[in-house]
Design an enzyme around this catalytic site. Structure first.
Site, PDB file in Angstrom:
ATOM      1  CE  LYS A   1       1.631 -22.848 -24.996  1.00 51.89           C
ATOM      2  NZ  LYS A   1       0.559 -22.677 -25.464  1.00 51.89           N
TER       3      LYS A   1
ATOM      4  CD  GLN B   1      -2.006 -21.208 -22.712  1.00 49.60           C
ATOM      5  OE1 GLN B   1      -1.075 -20.628 -23.564  1.00 49.60           O
ATOM      6  NE2 GLN B   1      -2.701 -21.663 -22.663  1.00 49.60           N
TER       7      GLN B   1
ATOM      8  CG  ASP C   1      -1.813 -21.502 -30.321  1.00 49.20           C
ATOM      9  OD1 ASP C   1      -0.755 -22.621 -29.841  1.00 49.20           O
ATOM     10  OD2 ASP C   1      -2.321 -21.216 -29.165  1.00 49.20           O
TER      11      ASP C   1
HETATM   12  N1  GUN Z   1      -4.199 -24.449 -24.032  1.00 45.06           N
HETATM   13  C1  GUN Z   1      -4.376 -25.126 -24.443  1.00 45.06           C
HETATM   14  N2  GUN Z   1      -3.490 -25.775 -25.439  1.00 45.06           N
HETATM   15  C2  GUN Z   1      -3.846 -24.893 -25.864  1.00 45.06           C
HETATM   16  C3  GUN Z   1      -2.634 -24.535 -26.856  1.00 45.06           C
HETATM   17  O1  GUN Z   1      -2.099 -25.671 -27.368  1.00 45.06           O
HETATM   18  N3  GUN Z   1      -3.068 -23.311 -27.126  1.00 45.06           N
HETATM   19  C4  GUN Z   1      -3.789 -22.548 -27.244  1.00 45.06           C
HETATM   20  N4  GUN Z   1      -3.613 -20.890 -26.746  1.00 45.06           N
HETATM   21  N5  GUN Z   1      -4.039 -22.963 -25.597  1.00 45.06           N
HETATM   22  C5  GUN Z   1      -4.048 -23.570 -25.224  1.00 45.06           C
END
Ligand code: GUN
Length: 292
Positions: free
Chosen positions: A62, A106, A129
Site C-alpha cells: 500500500k 490493517q 476502506d
Molecule cells: N486485511 C485483509 N484485507 C484487508 C483490507 O482490504 N483492508 C484492511 N484494512 N485489512 C485487510
C-alpha cells in the site's frame, strides 16, 4: 503435432488485475496532478498493529502504491501489545490531521483489541476502506459512500470486461465483512440473484454449480475444484494462500480455467485491484476536500 479436432482445451479469458490496475493508476496520476495544482496533496495513513507477516506485506504494498502515485503516505507501526486507548489515540490524531484524506487500520487486529470500536473511531470521510458502519449502511441501502476495496475491485473487473450481470446467478463463498458480505450487496445492486455460502452451508457444490458468477473468498488453497463450477462461469478468486512458498488462490486454477468463460489469476488478479481501489478511495476523498 496438430491436435485432433475437438480435442483443444478451451481456456477462460483472463481478467488481468495487473493490466486493469495499471490503467486505474495511470488515470489516478492525472487526478493527483490536478489536485496538486490546487495545492492539495492526497494523504493516506496506514496503521499496522503487531507483526503478522501477511499484513506486513500488504501494508508495504500500500505504501509503494502511494509512492507510485506521488501521494503522501504515513505508516504507523504499533507493537502487538498496543492498548485500545493507544490505538484510538492514533486514529484521533489522524482524524484531525488536515493532510490525511484516508485512514486504514490493517486487519486482523490482535485478538485483545476491539476491531469494530477501532473502525468506528475513523471519521467516515476518511474511511479509506469503507468499513465504518455509516459506509456499510450506505452500501446496504444503495446510497453513495466509500466502498470496501476488494469488492469494489471485483465489480470494476466485471464491468471492464462487459460481463452481463443483470438477472444472472451469483454465488459468493465466504461471508466476511471485508469481502463476502459487501460483494454480495454490490452484485445485488447490479440485479444479480445472489447466494452467500459459508462454512455451515450444506452441499456447497449444489449452489456453486448454479453460479454464472462465482466469487471464492474462502482462504483455503485450491478449495474450488472443477466439479464445483458450471461450464462457462465467470470465476473470481479472492484467495491469497501461501503454499510451499508459492502464492495460490482459493480456486484450482489449472483445472477450473478450461471450464470457465473468465477467470482471475492469483497472483495478478483481485489483489492488484484491491490496492488500486484503495488509491481511488483516497484520491476521491482528497477531491472532496479540494471541493470544500
Ligand atoms: N486485511 C485483509 N484485507 C484487508 C483490507 O482490504 N483492508 C484492511 N484494512 N485489512 C485487510
Amino acid at each position: 503435432m496438430k491436435r485432433a479436432a475437438g480435442k483443444r482445451k478451451r481456456m477462460a479469458q483472463l481478467l488481468d488485475g495487473k493490466v486493469l490496475s495499471a490503467e486505474v493508476m495511470e488515470n489516478l496520476k492525472a487526478r493527483v496532478e490536478a489536485l496538486k495544482g490546487k495545492g492539495i496533496l492526497p494523504g493516506l495513513a496506514v496503521i499496522l498493529v503487531g507483526d503478522d507477516p501477511a499484513s506486513q506485506i500488504y501494508v508495504r504494498n500500500k505504501g509503494k502504491a502511494c509512492e507510485d502515485l506521488g501521494i503522501r503516505s504515513e505508516t504507523i507501526r504499533m507493537s502487538g501489545d498496543t492498548t485500545q486507548e493507544e490505538l484510538e489515540a492514533v486514529i484521533d490524531r489522524l482524524n484531525k490531521d488536515e493532510g490525511i484524506d484516508g485512514i486504514l487500520v490493517q486487519l486482523p487486529l490482535p485478538k485483545h483489541l476491539n476491531e469494530p470500536a477501532a473502525l468506528a473511531k475513523i471519521i467516515p470521510e476518511k474511511d479509506a476502506d469503507g468499513f465504518h458502519l455509516l459506509n456499510c449502511g450506505k452500501l446496504l441501502c444503495s446510497l453513495p459512500g466509500t466502498q470496501p476495496c476488494t469488492p469494489k475491485g471485483i465489480m470494476y473487473m466485471l464491468k471492464s470486461a462487459n460481463i452481463p450481470l443483470s438477472g444472472r446467478e451469483a454465488v459468493v463463498i465466504g461471508r466476511s465483512n471485508i469481502v463476502g458480505k459487501p460483494v454480495a450487496m454490490m452484485l445485488l445492486q447490479e440485479n444479480c440473484t445472489v447466494t452467500v455460502c459459508h462454512s455451515r452451508t450444506q452441499d456447497l457444490a449444489s449452489h456453486t454449480r448454479r453460479a454464472d458468477i462465482l466469487v471464492a473468498a474462502v482462504g483455503k488453497a485450491k478449495f474450488v475444484t472443477a466439479d464445483m463450477v458450471k461450464d462457462g462461469a465467470v470465476v473470481i478468486d479472492v484467495g491469497i494462500n501461501r503454499v510451499d512458498g508459492k502464492v495460490v488462490g482459493d480456486v484450482d486454477f489449472e483445472n477450473v480455467a478450461p471450464k470457465a468463460s473468465y477467470i482471475t489469476p492469483v497472483p495478478g488478479g483481485v489483489g492488484k485491484m484491491t490496492i488500486s481501489m484503495l488509491m481511488l478511495n483516497c484520491v476521491e476523498a482528497a477531491e472532496k476536500r479540494a471541493a470544500l
